[in-house]
Design a protein around this motif. Sequence first.
Motif, PDB file in Angstrom:
ATOM      1  N   PHE A 284      -8.742   0.418  95.128  1.00 39.07           N
ATOM      2  CA  PHE A 284      -7.648   1.063  95.854  1.00 39.07           C
ATOM      3  C   PHE A 284      -6.891   2.027  94.947  1.00 39.07           C
ATOM      4  N   PHE A 285      -6.540   1.568  93.751  1.00 40.59           N
ATOM      5  CA  PHE A 285      -5.800   2.442  92.833  1.00 40.59           C
ATOM      6  C   PHE A 285      -6.660   3.611  92.361  1.00 40.59           C
ATOM      7  N   ALA A 286      -7.965   3.368  92.194  1.00 43.68           N
ATOM      8  CA  ALA A 286      -8.855   4.441  91.756  1.00 43.68           C
ATOM      9  C   ALA A 286      -8.945   5.550  92.802  1.00 43.68           C
ATOM     10  N   ASN A 288      -6.678   6.045  95.228  1.00 39.02           N
ATOM     11  CA  ASN A 288      -5.333   6.471  95.636  1.00 39.02           C
ATOM     12  C   ASN A 288      -4.445   6.586  94.398  1.00 39.02           C
ATOM     13  N   PRO A 289      -4.724   7.552  93.526  1.00 36.95           N
ATOM     14  CA  PRO A 289      -3.960   7.648  92.272  1.00 36.95           C
ATOM     15  C   PRO A 289      -2.467   7.870  92.483  1.00 36.95           C
ATOM     16  N   ASP A 290      -2.084   8.430  93.635  1.00 33.46           N
ATOM     17  CA  ASP A 290      -0.663   8.635  93.908  1.00 33.46           C
ATOM     18  C   ASP A 290       0.091   7.318  94.079  1.00 33.46           C
ATOM     19  N   GLN A 291      -0.635   6.212  94.299  1.00 34.48           N
ATOM     20  CA  GLN A 291       0.020   4.918  94.487  1.00 34.48           C
ATOM     21  C   GLN A 291       0.195   4.142  93.177  1.00 34.48           C
ATOM     22  N   ARG A 292      -0.384   4.669  92.094  1.00 33.35           N
ATOM     23  CA  ARG A 292      -0.180   4.010  90.799  1.00 33.35           C
ATOM     24  C   ARG A 292       1.290   4.127  90.412  1.00 33.35           C
ATOM     25  N   GLY A 293       1.868   2.999  90.070  1.00 32.15           N
ATOM     26  CA  GLY A 293       3.290   2.977  89.750  1.00 32.15           C
ATOM     27  C   GLY A 293       4.167   2.746  90.961  1.00 32.15           C
ATOM     28  N   ASN A 294       3.586   2.852  92.164  1.00 32.13           N
ATOM     29  CA  ASN A 294       4.369   2.657  93.387  1.00 32.13           C
ATOM     30  C   ASN A 294       4.043   1.345  94.106  1.00 32.13           C
ATOM     31  N   VAL A 295       2.996   0.670  93.643  1.00 34.64           N
ATOM     32  CA  VAL A 295       2.565  -0.589  94.257  1.00 34.64           C
ATOM     33  C   VAL A 295       2.268  -1.585  93.147  1.00 34.64           C
ATOM     34  N   THR A 296       2.687  -2.824  93.333  1.00 34.68           N
ATOM     35  CA  THR A 296       2.385  -3.897  92.385  1.00 34.68           C
ATOM     36  C   THR A 296       1.700  -5.041  93.132  1.00 34.68           C
ATOM     37  N   TYR A 297       0.687  -5.581  92.504  1.00 29.30           N
ATOM     38  CA  TYR A 297      -0.056  -6.704  93.083  1.00 29.30           C
ATOM     39  C   TYR A 297       0.247  -7.954  92.262  1.00 29.30           C
ATOM     40  N   ILE A 298       0.811  -8.969  92.910  1.00 30.92           N
ATOM     41  CA  ILE A 298       1.060 -10.263  92.268  1.00 30.92           C
ATOM     42  C   ILE A 298       0.042 -11.268  92.799  1.00 30.92           C
ATOM     43  N   GLN A 299      -0.712 -11.861  91.897  1.00 37.15           N
ATOM     44  CA  GLN A 299      -1.688 -12.891  92.258  1.00 37.15           C
ATOM     45  C   GLN A 299      -1.244 -14.208  91.632  1.00 37.15           C
ATOM     46  N   ILE A 300      -0.901 -15.171  92.469  1.00 33.62           N
ATOM     47  CA  ILE A 300      -0.478 -16.496  92.018  1.00 33.62           C
ATOM     48  C   ILE A 300      -1.650 -17.455  92.215  1.00 33.62           C
ATOM     49  N   THR A 301      -2.158 -17.986  91.103  1.00 32.84           N
ATOM     50  CA  THR A 301      -3.379 -18.793  91.163  1.00 32.84           C
ATOM     51  C   THR A 301      -3.276 -20.000  90.234  1.00 32.84           C
TER      52      THR A 301
END
Length: 473
Positions: A284-286, A288-301
Amino acid sequence: MARLVIVSNRVAVPEEGGKAVAAGGLAVAVKEAFSSYEGLWFGWSGTVTENPTEEPTLIDRGRVQYAVVDLSPQDHKEYYAGFANRALWPIMHYRLGLGAFSRSDYSGYSRVNRTFARALAKLVEPDDIIWVHDYHLLPLASELRGLGLANPIGYFHHIPWPAADVFNSLPASGDLLRAIADYDLIGLQTDPDVQNLSRNLIDTMRAIPLGGGSLMVDGRRTRIRSFPIGIDVEGFKEAAEKAGSNKVVRETIAGLRTRKLLIGVDRLDYSKGVPERMEAVSSFFASNPDQRGNVTYIQITPKSRSEVPEYEQLAREVNETVGEINGSLGDPAWTPIQYVTKAYPRPVLAGLYRAARVGLVTPMRDGMNLVAKEYIVAQSAEDPGVLVLSKFAGAARQLPEALLVNPYDRFEVAEAIRTALYMSRGERLERWKPMAERMTREDVDWWARNFLTELEHFRTVEREPPTAAQAAE
């Protein structure tokens, strides 16, 4: 009034005063089941000791009595870490390549079920109804019948039931099919699970269909039906609404600033598709480079079953994947994936779900997946987020308005993330409302009530032999 006896691998004994020690799906479900019954909850204490006794420890908590037994190191190794989690679990989740069968493990699995049955039989009264839970205890009804118990015994299978060709690859499959037919009522999560088990019993065990989900197997009637498990909707909704005052939730939201949040919450298990999901986020980030820095993914495992070699390998794989993605895409001001192995209590998770614009629930295969339901229930009715859900999760059948994806296709998952992030508020509401209403109707109380109402029927009508016409058919 009849007592309800619930049997599960682990028992969550409340502390003095009624405070529960666990709030997992099974503990919540059992609590709901006991709301209409006095009863007994029997199972493993969680303790491994060199000298366990067959006599269970009894703990009285008012309406419910708890009976727990310890396991020896050999029992734990063979029954739990061995056959249950290295043979049955991967086969049930269609992971034949990860299945590790050994005769000694299967012998230990059978031995522990026999030990449980002997201990439980001493506590069961003639009018009790017995409800057994999950794959650890598939042979328990057969063992209890061998000890002379004629009580109604039901079984609920919390994970998928695979197609016959998959299940029959297990060397002990014939024994287990014969044993499961000793339950009066077998509950599964979805209709395809029901079809898989029924077809296997008909083709392999020459079971006779009697209509209405009932089969005759070796002269004994059993009924197989789907009972999709629900969650404590009101409790979870209340926790989400009050979570804004929680320190962890408050600080997490503040740390996001204006970034949108993607969230995934799963046990560390290869069935959950965590590394594959991370690769999809990277895609997704690759793209959609405009979303880098605008979206954070938290994975709780939170880690689980660390004594099983396959899980140790998975932990290393996930850590390497996180490092590679954060190293290649991140910068000093932004980390694409925040990976957390700490277990959080329900109020914290409810608050984080509510804050997340996208809930990522993409298991490779799952019996139900209650995280998907919790995410929907936690959302704000004014501005809900979007659920991206694997079509191989049982929950997909109750949540068709989610963005359903193939978890094996990281590009499809990446595109679904983009669609979710750009989705209008109107469409988000249109998708969320029917799912929220369905979860409210089909909650955990609905699930427990339906199963136990049907199991109660086996006191009379359902325990009679088939008619001559049915037998001839």
